[in-house]
Design an enzyme around this catalytic site. Sequence first.
Site, PDB file in Angstrom:
ATOM      1  N   ASP A  34      33.406  76.538  26.275  1.00  0.00           N
ATOM      2  CA  ASP A  34      33.596  75.172  25.574  1.00  0.00           C
ATOM      3  C   ASP A  34      33.278  74.216  26.514  1.00  0.00           C
ATOM      4  O   ASP A  34      33.447  74.221  27.594  1.00  0.00           O
ATOM      5  CB  ASP A  34      35.054  75.170  24.950  1.00  0.00           C
ATOM      6  N   THR A 132      30.890  78.395  10.101  1.00  0.00           N
ATOM      7  CA  THR A 132      30.526  78.545   8.773  1.00  0.00           C
ATOM      8  C   THR A 132      29.405  77.857   8.720  1.00  0.00           C
ATOM      9  O   THR A 132      29.119  76.588   9.027  1.00  0.00           O
ATOM     10  CB  THR A 132      31.512  77.783   7.574  1.00  0.00           C
ATOM     11  N   ALA A 167      42.228  82.760   7.247  1.00  0.00           N
ATOM     12  CA  ALA A 167      42.780  81.454   6.801  1.00  0.00           C
ATOM     13  C   ALA A 167      43.760  81.272   7.796  1.00  0.00           C
ATOM     14  O   ALA A 167      44.411  82.014   8.473  1.00  0.00           O
ATOM     15  CB  ALA A 167      43.598  81.774   5.628  1.00  0.00           C
ATOM     16  N   ALA A 224      34.428  78.621  -2.215  1.00  0.00           N
ATOM     17  CA  ALA A 224      34.152  77.691  -3.392  1.00  0.00           C
ATOM     18  C   ALA A 224      35.003  78.313  -4.424  1.00  0.00           C
ATOM     19  O   ALA A 224      35.593  77.560  -5.221  1.00  0.00           O
ATOM     20  CB  ALA A 224      32.789  77.538  -3.585  1.00  0.00           C
ATOM     21  N   GLY A 272      43.237  71.267   1.536  1.00  0.00           N
ATOM     22  CA  GLY A 272      42.594  70.683   2.715  1.00  0.00           C
ATOM     23  C   GLY A 272      42.005  71.665   3.655  1.00  0.00           C
ATOM     24  O   GLY A 272      41.683  72.608   3.203  1.00  0.00           O
ATOM     25  N   CYS A 275      37.452  73.911   5.916  1.00  0.00           N
ATOM     26  CA  CYS A 275      36.347  74.749   5.141  1.00  0.00           C
ATOM     27  C   CYS A 275      36.014  74.537   3.943  1.00  0.00           C
ATOM     28  O   CYS A 275      34.837  74.211   3.259  1.00  0.00           O
ATOM     29  CB  CYS A 275      36.734  76.169   5.425  1.00  0.00           C
ATOM     30  N   LYS A 278      33.941  71.173   3.057  1.00  0.00           N
ATOM     31  CA  LYS A 278      32.649  71.557   3.659  1.00  0.00           C
ATOM     32  C   LYS A 278      31.723  72.320   3.107  1.00  0.00           C
ATOM     33  O   LYS A 278      30.716  72.026   2.686  1.00  0.00           O
ATOM     34  CB  LYS A 278      33.087  71.623   5.038  1.00  0.00           C
TER      35      LYS A 278
HETATM   36  C1  UDX Z   1      39.969  79.269   3.767  1.00  0.00           C
HETATM   37  C2  UDX Z   1      39.700  80.769   3.388  1.00  0.00           C
HETATM   38  O1  UDX Z   1      40.938  80.942   2.873  1.00  0.00           O
HETATM   39  C3  UDX Z   1      39.222  81.360   4.468  1.00  0.00           C
HETATM   40  O2  UDX Z   1      38.904  82.861   3.940  1.00  0.00           O
HETATM   41  C4  UDX Z   1      37.913  80.785   5.544  1.00  0.00           C
HETATM   42  O3  UDX Z   1      37.725  81.591   6.255  1.00  0.00           O
HETATM   43  C5  UDX Z   1      38.262  79.480   5.704  1.00  0.00           C
HETATM   44  O4  UDX Z   1      38.803  78.876   4.610  1.00  0.00           O
HETATM   45  P1  UDX Z   1      41.806  77.991   5.119  1.00  0.00           P
HETATM   46  O5  UDX Z   1      41.242  76.694   4.870  1.00  0.00           O
HETATM   47  O6  UDX Z   1      42.480  78.323   6.848  1.00  0.00           O
HETATM   48  O7  UDX Z   1      41.084  79.412   4.941  1.00  0.00           O
HETATM   49  O8  UDX Z   1      43.339  78.180   4.507  1.00  0.00           O
HETATM   50  P2  UDX Z   1      43.720  78.582   2.952  1.00  0.00           P
HETATM   51  O9  UDX Z   1      44.842  79.513   2.785  1.00  0.00           O
HETATM   52  O10 UDX Z   1      42.532  79.122   2.293  1.00  0.00           O
HETATM   53  O11 UDX Z   1      44.445  77.159   2.298  1.00  0.00           O
HETATM   54  C6  UDX Z   1      43.462  76.112   2.203  1.00  0.00           C
HETATM   55  C7  UDX Z   1      43.811  75.105   1.358  1.00  0.00           C
HETATM   56  O12 UDX Z   1      44.499  75.489   0.001  1.00  0.00           O
HETATM   57  C8  UDX Z   1      45.316  74.442   2.034  1.00  0.00           C
HETATM   58  O13 UDX Z   1      45.243  73.188   2.053  1.00  0.00           O
HETATM   59  C9  UDX Z   1      46.410  75.012   1.090  1.00  0.00           C
HETATM   60  O14 UDX Z   1      47.543  74.497   1.214  1.00  0.00           O
HETATM   61  C10 UDX Z   1      45.634  75.132  -0.304  1.00  0.00           C
HETATM   62  N1  UDX Z   1      46.131  75.811  -1.232  1.00  0.00           N
HETATM   63  C11 UDX Z   1      45.885  77.310  -1.212  1.00  0.00           C
HETATM   64  C12 UDX Z   1      46.709  75.469  -2.353  1.00  0.00           C
HETATM   65  O15 UDX Z   1      47.132  74.366  -2.699  1.00  0.00           O
HETATM   66  N2  UDX Z   1      47.400  76.580  -3.396  1.00  0.00           N
HETATM   67  C13 UDX Z   1      47.109  77.858  -2.983  1.00  0.00           C
HETATM   68  O16 UDX Z   1      47.594  78.581  -3.932  1.00  0.00           O
HETATM   69  C14 UDX Z   1      46.322  78.372  -1.959  1.00  0.00           C
HETATM   70  P1  ADP Z   2      36.542  75.892  14.363  1.00  0.00           P
HETATM   71  O1  ADP Z   2      37.564  75.584  13.208  1.00  0.00           O
HETATM   72  O2  ADP Z   2      35.056  76.115  13.508  1.00  0.00           O
HETATM   73  O3  ADP Z   2      36.774  76.676  15.294  1.00  0.00           O
HETATM   74  P2  ADP Z   2      36.906  73.631  16.417  1.00  0.00           P
HETATM   75  O4  ADP Z   2      36.654  72.327  16.234  1.00  0.00           O
HETATM   76  O5  ADP Z   2      38.281  74.138  16.193  1.00  0.00           O
HETATM   77  O6  ADP Z   2      36.207  74.286  14.966  1.00  0.00           O
HETATM   78  O7  ADP Z   2      36.296  74.296  17.671  1.00  0.00           O
HETATM   79  C1  ADP Z   2      34.952  74.079  17.894  1.00  0.00           C
HETATM   80  C2  ADP Z   2      34.737  74.120  19.350  1.00  0.00           C
HETATM   81  O8  ADP Z   2      33.408  74.371  19.936  1.00  0.00           O
HETATM   82  C3  ADP Z   2      35.395  73.071  19.856  1.00  0.00           C
HETATM   83  O9  ADP Z   2      36.331  73.191  20.872  1.00  0.00           O
HETATM   84  C4  ADP Z   2      34.076  72.311  20.546  1.00  0.00           C
HETATM   85  O10 ADP Z   2      34.434  71.504  21.947  1.00  0.00           O
HETATM   86  C5  ADP Z   2      33.182  73.268  21.053  1.00  0.00           C
HETATM   87  N1  ADP Z   2      31.878  73.231  21.122  1.00  0.00           N
HETATM   88  C6  ADP Z   2      30.756  72.383  20.247  1.00  0.00           C
HETATM   89  N2  ADP Z   2      29.748  72.336  20.670  1.00  0.00           N
HETATM   90  C7  ADP Z   2      29.719  73.429  21.932  1.00  0.00           C
HETATM   91  C8  ADP Z   2      28.528  73.477  22.854  1.00  0.00           C
HETATM   92  N3  ADP Z   2      27.427  73.260  22.726  1.00  0.00           N
HETATM   93  N4  ADP Z   2      28.819  74.568  23.829  1.00  0.00           N
HETATM   94  C9  ADP Z   2      30.179  74.762  23.815  1.00  0.00           C
HETATM   95  N5  ADP Z   2      31.206  74.696  23.173  1.00  0.00           N
HETATM   96  C10 ADP Z   2      31.015  73.953  22.033  1.00  0.00           C
END
Ligand code: UDX
Ligand code: ADP
Length: 466
Positions: A34, A132, A167, A224, A272, A275, A278
């Site tokens: 990193d 992603t 997740a 989505a 929230g 992912c 975004k």
């Molecule tokens: C998500 C996808 O689930 C995962 O497959 C992908 O790789 C990354 O994005 P994550 O964002 O880590 O994972 O958590 P997730 O459990 O999906 O929850 C996302 C948001 O939705 C959270 O804020 C959660 O509180 C909310 N949520 C989820 C609800 O409000 N209700 C639900 O029933 C489920």
């Molecule tokens: P994710 O949830 O996708 O893992 P994070 O922000 O938690 O995202 O982690 C991404 C990491 O990648 C950060 O710690 C950042 O410093 C690192 N990073 C970004 N660009 C580079 C790069 N060019 N070389 C090495 N590490 C990098």
Amino acid sequence: MIRNICCIGAGYVGGPTMAVIASNCPNININVVDINSERISKWNSKDSNKLPVYEPGLAEIIKKCRGVNLHFCSDIGKAISEADMVFISVNTPTKKKGIGAGQASDLRWIESSARSISKYAEGETIIVEKSTLPVKTAETIKNILYSSLGENNTCKFNILSNPEFLAEGSAIHDLQHPDRVLIGGDNEEAIEKLSEIYLNWVPSNKIIKTNLWSSELSKLVANAFLAQRVSSINSITALCEETGANIKEVCNAIETDSRIGNKFLKPGPGFGGSCFKKDILNLIYLSNFYGLEKVAEYWEQVLNINEWQNKRIPEIITKNLFGTLAGKNISILGFAFKSNTNDTRESPAIGICKKLLEESCNLKIYDPKVNEDQIKLDLLSKQSSDIADKDYGTFERVNSIDESVINSDAIIILTEWSEFRDLNFSELIKIMRKPSWIFDSRGIINKTEAISSGFNVWEIGVGVDI
Ligand code: UDX
Ligand code: ADP
């Protein structure tokens, strides 16, 4: 056979993913690198509470594998040159300015990773996209890789898309027992080499092989669809509150239809995490790019409902506390975007707390895993004119539920941490101001007990019970 892996990016995806690969593949040596050296030293910390990512079960794996076949280091060049396979797990946030601002992903970290690979890679290297990404990023990576190679360099790259479906909060479980592993690419041999790694612990029928673009698009579509379910149920919460229907009863009634099922139907303050928003923005950008405005509009609604739900909650709180929060003390329970993580990216708590602060109240925020620095970073990233505003409320991070609740007018539950499910209402009400309110945005408390202890309760998708 892959013997040496380099993972660029030691974040929420790279760290846990490499830990699980290391734990299942003792014959593979993994270097996680990193640019953020502070993050690397946190991964190397002996104190498991200091690891930069909190995930149940992660600290145990790190303890087992770190220094054996899993290494966290800052020497990016060395790690790439030794690797047969390089995973790119860097951040790809939404662009803040320029073309595609507010929708497209900012690919600057992908580009710099590709440049590093091109500079240091030796021989034939498989590049795996883990972050992603918008569809067709693999093509961009390929262009950067080859265009920045020196003239006499004979390196060869094969690019695969292997999106992450973990997740947060259940990352280790999800990685260990994935519903599927998706590998997209056009080189059979490279696909087989990556697939062989997963076969160490994943049954072969769970490994899906597709072309590159299907794999990249599937990740966006999966997120989505999940987000769309959350927005769908959240849109119904308001209708329940107006009509006297109860969201839990509605959920129970619809989820017994096996075609609907019971996952991702929990109402809340809005989704929230790094992912969902975004990825939907990426989908919208892509649809508009190809002239598919109706498709873009459809997915925009999922985000609109999410924003609307988030704004609705502070309005309900203010309305019930006699229309003013000035000088009132509010206990905030939970700040992470969901339970079992210390991640606050896009957390619904941020928007809600900011709106409450605009009403000049004092927040005492307690979250078991989110620290004070992070809360400050999230709540102070706002208009500087607001900070200067004397009427703006105050906030502090406290160390326990009791500290947060003492002398407060209301408790607001924003994250579904298990310790908030069985609050001791008869004791808490003794240390609060009267009338004492609880606003449960996750629908997790024992409402009967709260009411019989003397609380006024507002519950998402139900409304007020006094
Ligand atoms: C998500 C996808 O689930 C995962 O497959 C992908 O790789 C990354 O994005 P994550 O964002 O880590 O994972 O958590 P997730 O459990 O999906 O929850 C996302 C948001 O939705 C959270 O804020 C959660 O509180 C909310 N949520 C989820 C609800 O409000 N209700 C639900 O029933 C489920
Ligand atoms: P994710 O949830 O996708 O893992 P994070 O922000 O938690 O995202 O982690 C991404 C990491 O990648 C950060 O710690 C950042 O410093 C690192 N990073 C970004 N660009 C580079 C790069 N060019 N070389 C090495 N590490 C990098």
